[in-house]
Design a protein around this motif. Structure first.
Motif, PDB file in Angstrom:
ATOM      1  N   THR A  41      -1.116  -7.367   3.299  1.00  0.00           N
ATOM      2  CA  THR A  41      -0.172  -8.373   3.979  1.00  0.00           C
ATOM      3  C   THR A  41       1.264  -8.085   3.410  1.00  0.00           C
ATOM      4  OG1 THR A  41      -0.327  -9.859   2.229  1.00  0.00           O
ATOM      5  CG2 THR A  41      -1.795 -10.124   4.113  1.00  0.00           C
ATOM      6  N   SER A  42       1.355  -7.023   2.503  1.00  0.00           N
ATOM      7  CA  SER A  42       2.906  -6.475   2.288  1.00  0.00           C
ATOM      8  C   SER A  42       3.137  -5.289   2.748  1.00  0.00           C
ATOM      9  CB  SER A  42       2.779  -6.882   0.639  1.00  0.00           C
ATOM     10  OG  SER A  42       1.846  -5.813   0.071  1.00  0.00           O
ATOM     11  N   TYR A  43       2.305  -4.540   2.656  1.00  0.00           N
ATOM     12  CA  TYR A  43       2.861  -3.089   2.947  1.00  0.00           C
ATOM     13  C   TYR A  43       3.412  -2.803   4.380  1.00  0.00           C
ATOM     14  CZ  TYR A  43       3.951   1.888   2.559  1.00  0.00           C
ATOM     15  OH  TYR A  43       4.367   3.202   2.574  1.00  0.00           O
ATOM     16  N   ARG A  44       4.705  -2.231   4.531  1.00  0.00           N
ATOM     17  CA  ARG A  44       5.390  -2.146   5.893  1.00  0.00           C
ATOM     18  C   ARG A  44       5.655  -0.651   6.134  1.00  0.00           C
ATOM     19  NH1 ARG A  44       3.710  -6.147   5.996  1.00  0.00           N
ATOM     20  NH2 ARG A  44       4.505  -8.462   6.171  1.00  0.00           N
ATOM     21  N   GLY A  45       5.260  -0.262   7.100  1.00  0.00           N
ATOM     22  CA  GLY A  45       5.266   1.392   7.262  1.00  0.00           C
ATOM     23  C   GLY A  45       6.624   1.488   8.096  1.00  0.00           C
ATOM     24  N   HIS A  46       7.261   2.919   7.963  1.00  0.00           N
ATOM     25  CA  HIS A  46       8.508   3.299   8.547  1.00  0.00           C
ATOM     26  C   HIS A  46       8.299   4.674   9.264  1.00  0.00           C
ATOM     27  CE1 HIS A  46      10.479   0.080   6.525  1.00  0.00           C
ATOM     28  NE2 HIS A  46       9.785   0.359   5.453  1.00  0.00           N
ATOM     29  N   GLY A  47       7.148   4.952   9.709  1.00  0.00           N
ATOM     30  CA  GLY A  47       6.865   6.167  10.487  1.00  0.00           C
ATOM     31  C   GLY A  47       7.048   7.703   9.584  1.00  0.00           C
ATOM     32  N   ARG A  48       6.773   7.489   8.341  1.00  0.00           N
ATOM     33  CA  ARG A  48       7.139   8.662   7.554  1.00  0.00           C
ATOM     34  C   ARG A  48       5.978   9.584   7.750  1.00  0.00           C
ATOM     35  NH1 ARG A  48       8.433   6.066   1.800  1.00  0.00           N
ATOM     36  NH2 ARG A  48       8.965   8.225   1.305  1.00  0.00           N
ATOM     37  N   LEU A  49       4.958   9.170   8.265  1.00  0.00           N
ATOM     38  CA  LEU A  49       3.483   9.936   8.277  1.00  0.00           C
ATOM     39  C   LEU A  49       3.170  10.156   9.704  1.00  0.00           C
ATOM     40  CD1 LEU A  49       1.569   9.251   5.056  1.00  0.00           C
ATOM     41  CD2 LEU A  49       3.236  10.754   5.467  1.00  0.00           C
ATOM     42  N   GLU A  50       3.946  10.059  10.669  1.00  0.00           N
ATOM     43  CA  GLU A  50       3.678   9.855  12.016  1.00  0.00           C
ATOM     44  C   GLU A  50       2.988  11.187  12.520  1.00  0.00           C
ATOM     45  OE1 GLU A  50       3.223   7.637  15.134  1.00  0.00           O
ATOM     46  OE2 GLU A  50       4.502   6.930  13.574  1.00  0.00           O
ATOM     47  N   GLY A  51       1.752  10.907  13.230  1.00  0.00           N
ATOM     48  CA  GLY A  51       1.216  11.933  13.751  1.00  0.00           C
ATOM     49  C   GLY A  51       0.457  13.065  12.724  1.00  0.00           C
ATOM     50  N   LYS A  52       0.272  12.525  11.431  1.00  0.00           N
ATOM     51  CA  LYS A  52      -0.442  13.352  10.571  1.00  0.00           C
ATOM     52  C   LYS A  52      -1.701  13.168  10.394  1.00  0.00           C
ATOM     53  CE  LYS A  52       3.334  14.649   7.470  1.00  0.00           C
ATOM     54  NZ  LYS A  52       3.245  16.029   7.863  1.00  0.00           N
ATOM     55  N   ALA A  53      -2.783  13.781   9.938  1.00  0.00           N
ATOM     56  CA  ALA A  53      -4.126  13.536   9.714  1.00  0.00           C
ATOM     57  C   ALA A  53      -4.453  13.670   8.270  1.00  0.00           C
ATOM     58  CB  ALA A  53      -5.004  14.427  10.337  1.00  0.00           C
ATOM     59  N   ALA A  54      -5.080  12.500   7.525  1.00  0.00           N
ATOM     60  CA  ALA A  54      -5.269  12.672   6.332  1.00  0.00           C
ATOM     61  C   ALA A  54      -6.772  12.440   6.010  1.00  0.00           C
ATOM     62  CB  ALA A  54      -4.392  11.723   5.558  1.00  0.00           C
ATOM     63  N   LEU A  55      -7.387  13.142   4.925  1.00  0.00           N
ATOM     64  CA  LEU A  55      -8.545  12.839   4.452  1.00  0.00           C
ATOM     65  C   LEU A  55      -8.548  12.319   3.174  1.00  0.00           C
ATOM     66  CD1 LEU A  55     -11.435  15.353   4.194  1.00  0.00           C
ATOM     67  CD2 LEU A  55     -11.294  13.745   2.593  1.00  0.00           C
ATOM     68  N   ILE A  56      -9.036  11.112   2.617  1.00  0.00           N
ATOM     69  CA  ILE A  56      -8.773  10.304   1.299  1.00  0.00           C
ATOM     70  C   ILE A  56     -10.262  10.136   0.847  1.00  0.00           C
ATOM     71  CG2 ILE A  56      -8.074   8.287   0.311  1.00  0.00           C
ATOM     72  CD1 ILE A  56      -6.198   7.903   2.670  1.00  0.00           C
ATOM     73  N   THR A  57     -10.609  10.573  -0.500  1.00  0.00           N
ATOM     74  CA  THR A  57     -11.766  10.379  -1.120  1.00  0.00           C
ATOM     75  C   THR A  57     -11.665   9.128  -1.698  1.00  0.00           C
ATOM     76  OG1 THR A  57     -11.490  11.655  -2.887  1.00  0.00           O
ATOM     77  CG2 THR A  57     -12.140  12.949  -1.048  1.00  0.00           C
ATOM     78  N   GLY A  58     -12.770   8.333  -1.766  1.00  0.00           N
ATOM     79  CA  GLY A  58     -12.825   6.947  -2.617  1.00  0.00           C
ATOM     80  C   GLY A  58     -11.731   5.929  -1.916  1.00  0.00           C
ATOM     81  N   GLY A  59     -11.744   6.179  -0.533  1.00  0.00           N
ATOM     82  CA  GLY A  59     -11.103   5.290   0.300  1.00  0.00           C
ATOM     83  C   GLY A  59     -11.544   3.857   0.569  1.00  0.00           C
ATOM     84  N   ASP A  60     -12.385   3.417  -0.135  1.00  0.00           N
ATOM     85  CA  ASP A  60     -13.236   2.307   0.237  1.00  0.00           C
ATOM     86  C   ASP A  60     -12.466   1.036  -0.327  1.00  0.00           C
ATOM     87  OD1 ASP A  60     -14.767   3.815  -1.733  1.00  0.00           O
ATOM     88  OD2 ASP A  60     -15.224   1.769  -2.310  1.00  0.00           O
ATOM     89  N   SER A  61     -11.967   1.390  -1.519  1.00  0.00           N
ATOM     90  CA  SER A  61     -11.442   0.474  -2.340  1.00  0.00           C
ATOM     91  C   SER A  61     -10.380   0.876  -3.405  1.00  0.00           C
ATOM     92  CB  SER A  61     -12.521  -0.370  -3.265  1.00  0.00           C
ATOM     93  OG  SER A  61     -12.988   0.467  -4.395  1.00  0.00           O
ATOM     94  N   GLY A  62      -9.473  -0.108  -4.302  1.00  0.00           N
ATOM     95  CA  GLY A  62      -8.909   0.576  -5.275  1.00  0.00           C
ATOM     96  C   GLY A  62      -7.484   1.292  -4.806  1.00  0.00           C
ATOM     97  N   ILE A  63      -7.212   2.311  -5.425  1.00  0.00           N
ATOM     98  CA  ILE A  63      -6.094   3.127  -4.741  1.00  0.00           C
ATOM     99  C   ILE A  63      -6.343   3.751  -3.556  1.00  0.00           C
ATOM    100  CG2 ILE A  63      -4.635   5.266  -5.560  1.00  0.00           C
ATOM    101  CD1 ILE A  63      -5.029   4.410  -8.782  1.00  0.00           C
ATOM    102  N   GLY A  64      -7.353   4.278  -3.441  1.00  0.00           N
ATOM    103  CA  GLY A  64      -7.685   5.027  -2.117  1.00  0.00           C
ATOM    104  C   GLY A  64      -7.408   3.974  -0.871  1.00  0.00           C
ATOM    105  N   LYS A  65      -7.971   2.766  -1.193  1.00  0.00           N
ATOM    106  CA  LYS A  65      -7.930   1.810  -0.080  1.00  0.00           C
ATOM    107  C   LYS A  65      -6.352   1.647   0.394  1.00  0.00           C
ATOM    108  CE  LYS A  65      -9.487  -2.643   1.509  1.00  0.00           C
ATOM    109  NZ  LYS A  65     -10.502  -3.724   1.514  1.00  0.00           N
ATOM    110  N   ALA A  66      -5.590   1.407  -0.804  1.00  0.00           N
ATOM    111  CA  ALA A  66      -4.137   0.924  -0.714  1.00  0.00           C
ATOM    112  C   ALA A  66      -3.402   2.121   0.130  1.00  0.00           C
ATOM    113  CB  ALA A  66      -3.485   0.812  -1.933  1.00  0.00           C
TER     114      ALA A  66
END
Length: 295
Positions: A41-66
């Motif tokens: 509910t708090s993070y607001r984006g500003h288009g800094r990664l517009e159009g990029k594709a990312a792979l995040i391991t451990g993205g289900d919770s914790g740091i990875g989810k954030a």
């Protein structure tokens, strides 16, 4: 001071003592008390990664989810890697990604298997047509009171998940990474000021710090940046899944701020390192420790 509309900090940051609790590895975000703040509910984006594709391991919770939520709100499509036991948490991450208007791809698998690492990269390229950012974040952690308690099997598994998987993922991703791409590894304060009972985990985190610096030199002529983030204590399911109830209750009190970080407080560093704004940053390790020096 940033306004509530632009701030990425938690509105209310829980402080210890926390309820005494324990979970089975790998841990569940939904069972964590109090709930972790991933920036839902708090993070607001500003288009800094517009159009990029990312792979995040451990993205289900914790740091990875954030990081996944932040990346999506900054304009990136995200593949989330996770263990099958973390399916419910991973689906919640995917929900936040899609609500941000970006594509979410969920791929379960055990990173201790090299074939899983190669398959993750292949799936990301298949889904997005490219790969711009690789975030090596997943980790295995357990505490042991004595060296006799630490088995060879446990030590080898920790290395396979925490550092060998990083090698396999980077090697599989390299043919798809173009100049300007970014690799971000999650190290730890434990790499520099290790707890004795985290011997296996801390050793791998030290290896990650060295791996990051060496790989940055190897990939410099290709225009690929490699950096790491070294968090201090962060409130994630890994804590009650790997520590005693008493340790969980006072988790984070060792920092000058007297509390652990919430995952959302790490996300802006990953965003910065993934963005084109960091075009001259490589071989760096960013400490996010709540004011506690790492050396």
């Amino acid at each position: 001071m940033p306004s509530p509309e632009t701030s990425t900090r938690p509105v209310e940051t829980p402080r210890p003592p926390f309820p005494e609790q324990q979970q089975q590895l790998p841990g569940s975000d939904q069972a964590l008390s109090p709930q972790a703040d991933h920036g839902e509910t708090s993070y607001r984006g500003h288009g800094r990664l517009e159009g990029k594709a990312a792979l995040i391991t451990g993205g289900d919770s914790g740091i990875g989810k954030a990081v996944a939520i932040a990346f999506a709100r900054e304009g990136a499509d995200v593949l989330v890697s996770y263990l099958e036991a973390e399916e419910a948490d991973a689906k919640d991450t995917a929900r936040w990604i899609t609500e941000a208007g970006r594509k979410a791809v969920l791929v379960p698998g055990d990173l201790s298997c090299p074939d899983t690492c190669a398959a993750l990269v292949a799936r990301a390229v298949e889904a997005f047509g490219k790969l711009d950012v690789l975030v090596n974040n997943a980790a295995h952690q357990r505490t042991f009171a004595s060296l006799e308690d630490l088995t060879t099997e446990e030590l080898e598994h920790t290395f396979k998940v925490n550092i060998l998987a990083m090698f396999h993922l980077c090697k599989a991703a390299l043919p798809h990474l173009r100049p300007g791409a970014s690799i971000i590894n999650t190290s730890s304060r434990e790499a520099f000021t290790p707890r004795p009972d985290l011997l296996a985990y801390a050793t791998t985190k030290g290896a990650i710090a060295t791996f990051t610096k060496s790989l940055a030199g190897l990939l410099a002529d290709r225009g690929i940046r490699v950096n790491a983030v070294a968090p201090g204590p962060v409130w994630t399911p890994l804590i009650p899944a790997s520590m005693t109830k008493e340790e969980v209750s006072r988790f984070g009190t060792s920092t000058p701020w007297g509390r652990p970080a919430q995952p959302v407080e790490l996300a802006p560093v990953y965003v910065m390192l993934a963005s084109d704004e960091s075009s001259y940053i490589s071989s760096s390790i960013y400490e996010v420790t709540g004011g506690r020096p790492v050396s």
